[in-house]
Design a protein around this motif. Structure first.
Motif, PDB file in Angstrom:
ATOM      1  N   SER A  32      86.028  20.809  56.384  1.00  0.00           N
ATOM      2  CA  SER A  32      85.499  19.957  55.317  1.00  0.00           C
ATOM      3  C   SER A  32      86.432  18.787  55.061  1.00  0.00           C
ATOM      4  O   SER A  32      85.993  17.641  54.911  1.00  0.00           O
ATOM      5  CB  SER A  32      85.308  20.759  54.025  1.00  0.00           C
ATOM      6  OG  SER A  32      84.294  21.711  54.182  1.00  0.00           O
ATOM      7  N   GLN A  45      77.391  22.759  60.473  1.00  0.00           N
ATOM      8  CA  GLN A  45      77.568  23.663  59.332  1.00  0.00           C
ATOM      9  C   GLN A  45      78.342  22.985  58.204  1.00  0.00           C
ATOM     10  O   GLN A  45      77.999  23.107  57.029  1.00  0.00           O
ATOM     11  CB  GLN A  45      78.305  24.933  59.755  1.00  0.00           C
ATOM     12  CG  GLN A  45      77.483  25.855  60.592  1.00  0.00           C
ATOM     13  CD  GLN A  45      78.278  27.095  61.000  1.00  0.00           C
ATOM     14  OE1 GLN A  45      79.497  27.153  60.872  1.00  0.00           O
ATOM     15  NE2 GLN A  45      77.571  28.089  61.510  1.00  0.00           N
ATOM     16  N   ARG A  81      76.226  20.256  56.411  1.00  0.00           N
ATOM     17  CA  ARG A  81      75.228  20.877  55.527  1.00  0.00           C
ATOM     18  C   ARG A  81      75.874  21.366  54.235  1.00  0.00           C
ATOM     19  O   ARG A  81      75.333  21.194  53.145  1.00  0.00           O
ATOM     20  CB  ARG A  81      74.526  22.023  56.242  1.00  0.00           C
ATOM     21  CG  ARG A  81      73.536  21.537  57.278  1.00  0.00           C
ATOM     22  CD  ARG A  81      72.862  22.685  57.965  1.00  0.00           C
ATOM     23  NE  ARG A  81      71.972  22.179  59.006  1.00  0.00           N
ATOM     24  CZ  ARG A  81      71.564  22.880  60.037  1.00  0.00           C
ATOM     25  NH1 ARG A  81      71.948  24.137  60.188  1.00  0.00           N
ATOM     26  NH2 ARG A  81      70.760  22.348  60.925  1.00  0.00           N
ATOM     27  N   LYS A  82      77.037  21.988  54.370  1.00  0.00           N
ATOM     28  CA  LYS A  82      77.750  22.487  53.189  1.00  0.00           C
ATOM     29  C   LYS A  82      78.171  21.331  52.283  1.00  0.00           C
ATOM     30  O   LYS A  82      78.024  21.400  51.064  1.00  0.00           O
ATOM     31  CB  LYS A  82      78.965  23.304  53.622  1.00  0.00           C
ATOM     32  CG  LYS A  82      79.734  23.899  52.464  1.00  0.00           C
ATOM     33  CD  LYS A  82      80.814  24.854  52.904  1.00  0.00           C
ATOM     34  CE  LYS A  82      81.728  24.204  53.902  1.00  0.00           C
ATOM     35  NZ  LYS A  82      82.889  25.001  54.251  1.00  0.00           N
ATOM     36  N   GLU A  84      76.731  18.424  52.114  1.00  0.00           N
ATOM     37  CA  GLU A  84      75.505  17.881  51.506  1.00  0.00           C
ATOM     38  C   GLU A  84      75.112  18.695  50.274  1.00  0.00           C
ATOM     39  O   GLU A  84      74.780  18.129  49.232  1.00  0.00           O
ATOM     40  CB  GLU A  84      74.348  17.929  52.498  1.00  0.00           C
ATOM     41  CG  GLU A  84      74.337  16.815  53.510  1.00  0.00           C
ATOM     42  CD  GLU A  84      73.122  16.923  54.403  1.00  0.00           C
ATOM     43  OE1 GLU A  84      72.045  16.460  53.984  1.00  0.00           O
ATOM     44  OE2 GLU A  84      73.242  17.497  55.508  1.00  0.00           O
ATOM     45  N   ARG A  85      75.147  20.025  50.410  1.00  0.00           N
ATOM     46  CA  ARG A  85      74.806  20.888  49.268  1.00  0.00           C
ATOM     47  C   ARG A  85      75.748  20.659  48.093  1.00  0.00           C
ATOM     48  O   ARG A  85      75.356  20.776  46.940  1.00  0.00           O
ATOM     49  CB  ARG A  85      74.833  22.367  49.678  1.00  0.00           C
ATOM     50  CG  ARG A  85      73.659  22.781  50.532  1.00  0.00           C
ATOM     51  CD  ARG A  85      73.593  24.288  50.711  1.00  0.00           C
ATOM     52  NE  ARG A  85      74.797  24.872  51.270  1.00  0.00           N
ATOM     53  CZ  ARG A  85      75.030  25.057  52.562  1.00  0.00           C
ATOM     54  NH1 ARG A  85      74.130  24.713  53.463  1.00  0.00           N
ATOM     55  NH2 ARG A  85      76.151  25.609  52.972  1.00  0.00           N
ATOM     56  N   GLY A  86      76.985  20.328  48.379  1.00  0.00           N
ATOM     57  CA  GLY A  86      77.974  20.069  47.335  1.00  0.00           C
ATOM     58  C   GLY A  86      77.953  18.642  46.821  1.00  0.00           C
ATOM     59  O   GLY A  86      78.809  18.253  46.037  1.00  0.00           O
ATOM     60  N   ASN A  87      76.998  17.842  47.297  1.00  0.00           N
ATOM     61  CA  ASN A  87      76.845  16.445  46.885  1.00  0.00           C
ATOM     62  C   ASN A  87      78.064  15.592  47.244  1.00  0.00           C
ATOM     63  O   ASN A  87      78.407  14.653  46.541  1.00  0.00           O
ATOM     64  CB  ASN A  87      76.534  16.338  45.383  1.00  0.00           C
ATOM     65  CG  ASN A  87      76.039  14.952  45.003  1.00  0.00           C
ATOM     66  OD1 ASN A  87      75.402  14.278  45.809  1.00  0.00           O
ATOM     67  ND2 ASN A  87      76.345  14.529  43.800  1.00  0.00           N
ATOM     68  N   GLU A 108      75.972  12.440  52.095  1.00  0.00           N
ATOM     69  CA  GLU A 108      74.548  12.108  52.062  1.00  0.00           C
ATOM     70  C   GLU A 108      74.066  11.900  53.495  1.00  0.00           C
ATOM     71  O   GLU A 108      74.735  11.241  54.286  1.00  0.00           O
ATOM     72  CB  GLU A 108      74.374  10.820  51.258  1.00  0.00           C
ATOM     73  CG  GLU A 108      72.984  10.262  51.232  1.00  0.00           C
ATOM     74  CD  GLU A 108      72.953   8.972  50.446  1.00  0.00           C
ATOM     75  OE1 GLU A 108      72.727   9.058  49.223  1.00  0.00           O
ATOM     76  OE2 GLU A 108      73.192   7.906  51.050  1.00  0.00           O
ATOM     77  N   TYR A 125      75.508   9.859  58.408  1.00  0.00           N
ATOM     78  CA  TYR A 125      76.107  10.553  57.273  1.00  0.00           C
ATOM     79  C   TYR A 125      77.079   9.611  56.599  1.00  0.00           C
ATOM     80  O   TYR A 125      77.781   8.856  57.253  1.00  0.00           O
ATOM     81  CB  TYR A 125      76.835  11.813  57.755  1.00  0.00           C
ATOM     82  CG  TYR A 125      75.903  12.812  58.354  1.00  0.00           C
ATOM     83  CD1 TYR A 125      75.285  13.774  57.558  1.00  0.00           C
ATOM     84  CD2 TYR A 125      75.612  12.796  59.711  1.00  0.00           C
ATOM     85  CE1 TYR A 125      74.393  14.688  58.106  1.00  0.00           C
ATOM     86  CE2 TYR A 125      74.728  13.715  60.263  1.00  0.00           C
ATOM     87  CZ  TYR A 125      74.126  14.657  59.457  1.00  0.00           C
ATOM     88  OH  TYR A 125      73.244  15.551  59.985  1.00  0.00           O
TER      89      TYR A 125
END
Length: 95
Positions: free
Chosen positions: A6, A37, A40-41, A43-46, A49, A62
């Motif tokens: 990340s 992966q 996506r993680k 993105e879910r955490g804002n 984008e 992205y």
């Protein structure tokens, strides 16, 4: 932001939006599965984008969100630290 990938992805997107393959190239040494992966993680955490580009065939890029950009300062410090201590980290890891 609990994992190393990340941090690497956020740092990789720090200079602006990238397509998936450009991001993989910038990061280097990462499998096909991990960036997907991780993105996506994030993105879910804002923090990241995903935007579909109007190209043929359709492309995706992205970019960091405002929240993701707020991490660049701390992530940059961590990246510099890792560069400065790369040899010590490699020795500790057996490499």
């Amino acid at each position: 932001m609990a994992d190393a990938w990340s941090v690497v992805v956020v740092f990789g997107l720090g200079r602006g939006p990238l397509r998936y393959t450009e991001l993989r190239r910038r990061i280097g040494g990462i499998s096909n599965k991990m960036p997907t992966q991780t993105l996506r993680k994030l993105e879910r955490g804002n923090l990241v984008e995903r935007r579909t580009l109007p190209t043929a065939p359709a492309g995706v890029e992205y970019r960091l969100t405002a929240l993701g950009e707020s991490l660049l300062g701390p992530v940059s410090v961590l990246a510099r630290w890792a560069e400065e201590h790369a040899a010590e980290l490699a020795d500790a890891d057996g490499g």
